[in-house]
Design a protein around this motif. Structure first.
Motif, PDB file in Angstrom:
ATOM      1  N   PRO A 168      -9.018  54.020 -11.598  1.00 53.49           N
ATOM      2  CA  PRO A 168      -8.808  55.211 -10.755  1.00 53.49           C
ATOM      3  C   PRO A 168      -9.804  55.269  -9.601  1.00 53.49           C
ATOM      4  N   ALA A 169      -9.286  55.368  -8.362  1.00 54.34           N
ATOM      5  CA  ALA A 169     -10.142  55.294  -7.173  1.00 54.34           C
ATOM      6  C   ALA A 169     -11.106  56.456  -7.086  1.00 54.34           C
ATOM      7  N   HIS A 170     -10.693  57.644  -7.532  1.00 57.31           N
ATOM      8  CA  HIS A 170     -11.585  58.797  -7.423  1.00 57.31           C
ATOM      9  C   HIS A 170     -12.808  58.651  -8.325  1.00 57.31           C
ATOM     10  N   VAL A 171     -12.666  57.906  -9.405  1.00 54.44           N
ATOM     11  CA  VAL A 171     -13.804  57.661 -10.291  1.00 54.44           C
ATOM     12  C   VAL A 171     -14.745  56.632  -9.655  1.00 54.44           C
ATOM     13  N   LYS A 172     -14.176  55.548  -9.136  1.00 56.74           N
ATOM     14  CA  LYS A 172     -14.988  54.497  -8.515  1.00 56.74           C
ATOM     15  C   LYS A 172     -15.760  55.026  -7.311  1.00 56.74           C
ATOM     16  N   PHE A 173     -15.140  55.916  -6.542  1.00 60.08           N
ATOM     17  CA  PHE A 173     -15.765  56.408  -5.316  1.00 60.08           C
ATOM     18  C   PHE A 173     -16.674  57.617  -5.540  1.00 60.08           C
ATOM     19  N   SER A 174     -16.765  58.089  -6.780  1.00 57.43           N
ATOM     20  CA  SER A 174     -17.671  59.206  -7.083  1.00 57.43           C
ATOM     21  C   SER A 174     -19.077  58.642  -7.286  1.00 57.43           C
ATOM     22  N   VAL A 175     -19.888  58.711  -6.253  1.00 56.56           N
ATOM     23  CA  VAL A 175     -21.229  58.118  -6.282  1.00 56.56           C
ATOM     24  C   VAL A 175     -22.229  59.112  -6.878  1.00 56.56           C
ATOM     25  N   PRO A 176     -22.894  58.748  -7.980  1.00 57.47           N
ATOM     26  CA  PRO A 176     -23.907  59.640  -8.566  1.00 57.47           C
ATOM     27  C   PRO A 176     -25.022  59.956  -7.572  1.00 57.47           C
TER      28      PRO A 176
ATOM     29  N   LYS B  70      -8.299  64.675  -2.779  1.00 57.36           N
ATOM     30  CA  LYS B  70      -6.950  64.282  -2.386  1.00 57.36           C
ATOM     31  C   LYS B  70      -6.575  62.926  -2.982  1.00 57.36           C
ATOM     32  N   ILE B  71      -7.539  62.003  -2.991  1.00 55.13           N
ATOM     33  CA  ILE B  71      -7.284  60.683  -3.592  1.00 55.13           C
ATOM     34  C   ILE B  71      -6.921  60.836  -5.067  1.00 55.13           C
ATOM     35  N   LYS B  72      -7.624  61.736  -5.747  1.00 49.90           N
ATOM     36  CA  LYS B  72      -7.319  61.985  -7.165  1.00 49.90           C
ATOM     37  C   LYS B  72      -5.933  62.601  -7.324  1.00 49.90           C
ATOM     38  N   ASP B  73      -5.651  63.647  -6.513  1.00 44.43           N
ATOM     39  CA  ASP B  73      -4.379  64.358  -6.642  1.00 44.43           C
ATOM     40  C   ASP B  73      -3.178  63.474  -6.334  1.00 44.43           C
TER      41      ASP B  73
END
Length: 436
Positions: free
Chosen positions: A143-151, A128-131
């Motif tokens: 982009p927040a969705h990239v920063k919050f995507s934790v490997p 949803k954050i990405k969309d």
């Protein structure tokens, strides 16, 4: 007496100049006659246009689609018609395509239905954050969705909220904390769920005691497991490297990211935008911006649609009280000077400054005084890097940790020779990357 937390190396203490707008509550800008919505108002690849000249758009509708891994969607701030698609130059000198939108006379009210996020999965919240096009609101616009995507091989121990707003003049985050603190803290809890953080910490400089006490009261009432930490007033306290050193006593190694020390950092405005996205279903099409400076007739903190022209913001503030020497987008230390009144604001526009004429200074050869070294929060040697770049030795400058420079402006601020240190670092980085 307990020592007030701060980072260890360097830093400076400029006059905060927040007196002009800090007492001004957030006001909504009357709808402008047209908006210029850029397709590149985030870090990374410009969004791909989904609309064309003559198309009708709806408020919150996606009109630009992310065009890469590091990119972000763009949404319409209004109901209206696309008058044209044209090339624009933003305040940071980025050139990109933009939709010129003429708003309808009647605009819909925002729906007040609130959605529950607690039972949603982290993956759904992230999607949803990405969309909804959420990016970092502190200026970097990552982009927040990239920063919050934790490997999978990383663990987040601390989610740290940046409520520092250490740049002089700016008060947008200050007003968000006072007026939208409850929403912003709930946004921080949403971020903690997405990242799996065990701790949530909000860092605020001690020159904002009302924000500290206000957020502490909210935490107490809501029972949130959030730590509100008062920090020493020192620039650049809001940089993520310095903020993590001050709040969780961890130092990010050269070339590494906060995730490498078990942390994720987000601006307080970003947390508020995430609350609005997840709870209210609102895409990022407007933001709070401080319009301030000695030359503004009536400084304000304004909630304005993305794409608002500088001329419309200035008109709402009564124009200039005196002729400015310089217009700056952002803060005076790291912002961008520009001249075109038709320049539109973007998701990352935290401030618009109109600054008076400054005392003319004369540049002299380097005095080898070492003040720039003492002021650098990263521990670099700015004078040495300046000499290397000035003599065209870009590769050697890159090998002397040039890429670690945060372009915070501390070195230029203290330099008695008035050397263009930050400008030279920026140039050196560009030329050094080309040489690789």
């Amino acid at each position: 007496m307990q020592k007030v937390p701060t980072f260890s190396k360097g830093g400076v203490h400029p006059d905060d100049k927040k007196v002009f707008s800090r007492s001004q509550s957030i006001e909504r800008l009357p709808m402008p006659s047209e908006l210029i919505v850029a397709l590149s108002q985030h870090l990374g690849a410009p969004a791909k246009a989904l609309k064309a000249k003559g198309d009708t758009v709806l408020k919150g509708e996606k009109i630009g689609e992310s065009a890469g891994f590091i990119s972000s969607d763009v949404h319409s701030p209004v109901n209206g018609v696309i008058k044209e698609v044209r090339r624009v130059t933003l305040a940071n000198s980025v050139q990109c395509d933009a939709f010129v939108i003429v708003p309808d006379a009647e605009q819909p009210d925002q729906e007040s239905v609130k959605l529950d996020w607690k039972d949603q999965s982290s993956a759904d919240l992230l999607a949803k954050i990405k969309d909804l096009g959420i990016v970092g609101m502190g200026g970097a616009t990552f982009p927040a969705h990239v920063k919050f995507s934790v490997p999978r091989d990383k663990k987040v121990e601390a989610f740290v909220v940046n409520g520092v707003e250490c740049e002089p003049y700016l008060t947008a985050d200050y007003r968000i904390m006072l007026e939208k603190g409850e929403q912003a803290l709930e946004g921080a809890m949403i971020c903690a769920k997405i990242t799996g953080a065990r701790r949530v910490i909000v860092g605020i400089e001690m020159n904002k005691p009302d924000c500290i006490s206000h957020l502490q009261e909210i935490v107490k009432q809501k029972g949130y497991p959030i730590e509100i930490v008062g920090l020493k007033v020192k620039y650049p306290q809001g940089d993520e490297k310095q903020l993590l050193k001050a709040t969780i006593q961890r130092e990010i190694p050269s070339g590494k990211l906060p995730l490498d020390v078990g942390a994720v950092v987000a601006n307080i405005g970003t947390c508020n935008a995430i609350y609005e996205a997840i709870v209210l279903g609102k895409s990022l099409y407007e933001r709070v911006i401080s319009v301030t400076g000695e030359c503004i007739a009536n400084p304000k903190n304004i909630l304005a649609p993305v794409g608002t022209k500088v001329s419309d913001l200035l008109a709402f503030c009564g124009g200039f009280s005196s002729e400015p020497e310089k217009l700056v987008s952002g803060g005076p230390m790291m912002g961008f000077s520009f001249f075109d009144m038709e320049t539109p604001i973007t998701k990352g526009s935290s401030g618009l400054l109109a600054l008076p004429p400054q005392k003319k200074v004369r540049t002299t050869p380097c005095l080898n005084c070492g003040r720039c070294v003492a002021a650098c929060p990263i521990g670099l040697m700015p004078a040495k890097l300046y000499r290397l770049i000035d003599n065209g030795r870009y590769e050697e400058a890159m090998q002397t940790s040039l890429m670690d420079c945060k372009e915070c402006g501390c070195c230029s601020y203290v330099c008695p020779a008035h050397l263009p240190l930050v400008h030279t670092m920026k140039t050196g980085k560009k030329l050094g990357r080309k040489k690789k």
